[in-house]
Design a protein around this motif. Structure first.
Motif, PDB file in Angstrom:
ATOM      1  N   MET A   1       0.805  -1.243   0.045  1.00 26.25           N
ATOM      2  CA  MET A   1      -0.106  -0.014   0.153  1.00 26.25           C
ATOM      3  C   MET A   1       0.812   1.240   0.031  1.00 26.25           C
ATOM      4  O   MET A   1       1.727   1.422   0.775  1.00 26.25           O
ATOM      5  N   LYS A   2       0.534   2.250  -0.916  1.00 21.12           N
ATOM      6  CA  LYS A   2       1.598   3.407  -0.923  1.00 21.12           C
ATOM      7  C   LYS A   2       0.978   4.394  -0.028  1.00 21.12           C
ATOM      8  O   LYS A   2      -0.207   4.490   0.489  1.00 21.12           O
ATOM      9  N   ARG A   3       2.163   4.863   0.806  1.00 17.71           N
ATOM     10  CA  ARG A   3       1.807   5.974   1.891  1.00 17.71           C
ATOM     11  C   ARG A   3       2.200   7.103   1.409  1.00 17.71           C
ATOM     12  O   ARG A   3       3.033   7.717   0.891  1.00 17.71           O
ATOM     13  N   ILE A   4       1.032   8.273   1.960  1.00 18.88           N
ATOM     14  CA  ILE A   4       1.120   9.567   1.406  1.00 18.88           C
ATOM     15  C   ILE A   4       0.997  10.541   2.915  1.00 18.88           C
ATOM     16  O   ILE A   4      -0.050   9.934   3.352  1.00 18.88           O
ATOM     17  N   LEU A   5       1.900  11.595   2.825  1.00 17.62           N
ATOM     18  CA  LEU A   5       1.833  12.506   3.874  1.00 17.62           C
ATOM     19  C   LEU A   5       1.353  13.611   3.270  1.00 17.62           C
ATOM     20  O   LEU A   5       1.676  13.940   2.314  1.00 17.62           O
ATOM     21  N   ILE A   6       0.335  14.412   4.027  1.00 17.82           N
ATOM     22  CA  ILE A   6      -0.142  15.515   3.778  1.00 17.82           C
ATOM     23  C   ILE A   6       0.096  16.581   4.824  1.00 17.82           C
ATOM     24  O   ILE A   6      -0.375  16.178   5.849  1.00 17.82           O
TER      25      ILE A   6
ATOM     26  N   GLU B   1      -7.975   8.061   1.051  1.00 15.02           N
ATOM     27  CA  GLU B   1      -8.157   6.843   1.499  1.00 15.02           C
ATOM     28  C   GLU B   1      -9.092   5.877   0.800  1.00 15.02           C
ATOM     29  O   GLU B   1      -8.984   4.641   0.519  1.00 15.02           O
ATOM     30  N   LEU B   2     -10.193   6.628   0.284  1.00  8.34           N
ATOM     31  CA  LEU B   2     -11.141   6.053  -0.683  1.00  8.34           C
ATOM     32  C   LEU B   2     -10.379   5.327  -1.894  1.00  8.34           C
ATOM     33  O   LEU B   2     -10.824   4.169  -2.527  1.00  8.34           O
ATOM     34  N   GLU B   3      -9.287   5.749  -2.367  1.00  9.49           N
ATOM     35  CA  GLU B   3      -8.496   5.316  -3.555  1.00  9.49           C
ATOM     36  C   GLU B   3      -7.518   4.088  -3.150  1.00  9.49           C
ATOM     37  O   GLU B   3      -6.743   3.742  -3.881  1.00  9.49           O
ATOM     38  N   GLY B   4      -7.627   3.887  -1.827  1.00  9.15           N
ATOM     39  CA  GLY B   4      -6.612   2.882  -1.249  1.00  9.15           C
ATOM     40  C   GLY B   4      -5.412   3.221  -0.699  1.00  9.15           C
ATOM     41  O   GLY B   4      -4.495   2.321  -0.289  1.00  9.15           O
ATOM     42  N   TYR B   5      -4.957   4.468  -0.702  1.00  9.07           N
ATOM     43  CA  TYR B   5      -3.844   4.785  -0.234  1.00  9.07           C
ATOM     44  C   TYR B   5      -3.871   4.776   1.417  1.00  9.07           C
ATOM     45  O   TYR B   5      -4.991   5.193   2.048  1.00  9.07           O
TER      46      TYR B   5
ATOM     47  N   PRO C   1      14.992  12.120  -0.952  1.00 12.48           N
ATOM     48  CA  PRO C   1      15.061  12.404  -2.209  1.00 12.48           C
ATOM     49  C   PRO C   1      14.210  11.611  -3.268  1.00 12.48           C
ATOM     50  O   PRO C   1      13.747  11.946  -4.281  1.00 12.48           O
ATOM     51  N   GLY C   2      14.102  10.259  -2.850  1.00 11.90           N
ATOM     52  CA  GLY C   2      13.157   9.374  -3.622  1.00 11.90           C
ATOM     53  C   GLY C   2      11.718   9.554  -3.338  1.00 11.90           C
ATOM     54  O   GLY C   2      10.905   9.028  -4.342  1.00 11.90           O
ATOM     55  N   MET C   3      11.372  10.171  -2.470  1.00  6.06           N
ATOM     56  CA  MET C   3      10.080  10.460  -2.193  1.00  6.06           C
ATOM     57  C   MET C   3       9.403  11.423  -3.043  1.00  6.06           C
ATOM     58  O   MET C   3      10.042  12.617  -3.429  1.00  6.06           O
ATOM     59  N   LYS C   4       8.227  11.369  -3.657  1.00  3.58           N
ATOM     60  CA  LYS C   4       7.504  12.057  -4.595  1.00  3.58           C
ATOM     61  C   LYS C   4       6.924  13.267  -3.895  1.00  3.58           C
ATOM     62  O   LYS C   4       6.420  13.165  -2.672  1.00  3.58           O
TER      63      LYS C   4
ATOM     64  N   ILE D   1      -1.329  12.132  -8.575  1.00  2.00           N
ATOM     65  CA  ILE D   1      -0.680  11.214  -7.745  1.00  2.00           C
ATOM     66  C   ILE D   1      -0.431   9.965  -8.390  1.00  2.00           C
ATOM     67  O   ILE D   1       0.623   9.368  -8.384  1.00  2.00           O
ATOM     68  N   LYS D   2      -1.306   9.319  -8.827  1.00  2.00           N
ATOM     69  CA  LYS D   2      -1.102   8.193  -9.924  1.00  2.00           C
ATOM     70  C   LYS D   2       0.095   8.234 -10.864  1.00  2.00           C
ATOM     71  O   LYS D   2       1.014   7.419 -10.854  1.00  2.00           O
ATOM     72  N   GLU D   3       0.231   9.239 -11.404  1.00  2.00           N
ATOM     73  CA  GLU D   3       1.140   9.676 -12.555  1.00  2.00           C
ATOM     74  C   GLU D   3       2.619   9.327 -11.641  1.00  2.00           C
ATOM     75  O   GLU D   3       3.587   8.976 -12.230  1.00  2.00           O
ATOM     76  N   LYS D   4       2.837  10.293 -10.597  1.00  2.00           N
ATOM     77  CA  LYS D   4       4.003  10.462  -9.997  1.00  2.00           C
ATOM     78  C   LYS D   4       4.284   8.934  -9.255  1.00  2.00           C
ATOM     79  O   LYS D   4       5.688   8.971  -9.186  1.00  2.00           O
TER      80      LYS D   4
END
Length: 143
Positions: free
Chosen positions: A1-6, A22-26, A72-75, A113-116
């Motif tokens: 599962m991909k993790r995203i910080l806002i 979260e509805l998109e599964g992140y 540096p690898g984090m989008k 987000i999906k593209e990156k």
């Protein structure tokens, strides 16, 4: 599962964006200040971070620079209601992978987000292939 910080000081934006992602599964983690965001980046893994450009404790561009040095690898995507050419150019030069204007269209945000994240996956595959090639060359030189 991909993790995203806002990271955003507007709690309504934090909550609504978190729900959409979260509805998109992140898996989504939030921070209301740059300091809190940096602490989380330092101590946890995230595939991606969304940074507001105006935060109470530091400019989002400064947060971006610090986050880019740490991971540096984090989008990294800058989100702003205060767009100007100077901020967008600075952000992209400081390591931002994208720059999005508020109010954010959820569909556009999800597409970006999906593209990156797909770019990140390709970069990881390429890096893995480079390591494998390097090791193979070293093994052949030893023989």
């Amino acid at each position: 599962m991909k993790r995203i910080l806002i990271v955003d000081d507007d709690l309504a934006i934090l909550d609504s964006t978190k729900q959409i992602l979260e509805l998109e599964g992140y898996e989504v983690v939030t921070a209301a200040t740059a300091g809190e965001g940096l602490s989380k980046i330092e101590n946890e893994f995230f595939n991606m971070a969304l940074f507001d450009i105006k935060l109470p404790d530091m400019e989002g561009t400064e947060l971006l620079e610090k986050a880019h040095k740490m991971r540096p690898g984090m989008k990294k995507i800058m989100v702003t209601g205060y767009a100007n050419l100077e901020n967008s150019v600075f952000s992209l030069n400081a390591g931002a992978d994208a720059y999005i204007m508020k109010p954010v269209n959820p569909k556009d945000l999800l597409e970006k987000i999906k593209e990156k994240l797909e770019e990140q996956e390709k970069d990881t595959i390429i890096d893995g292939e480079k390591v494998a090639q390097f090791l193979e060359e070293k093994l052949l030189s030893i023989r």
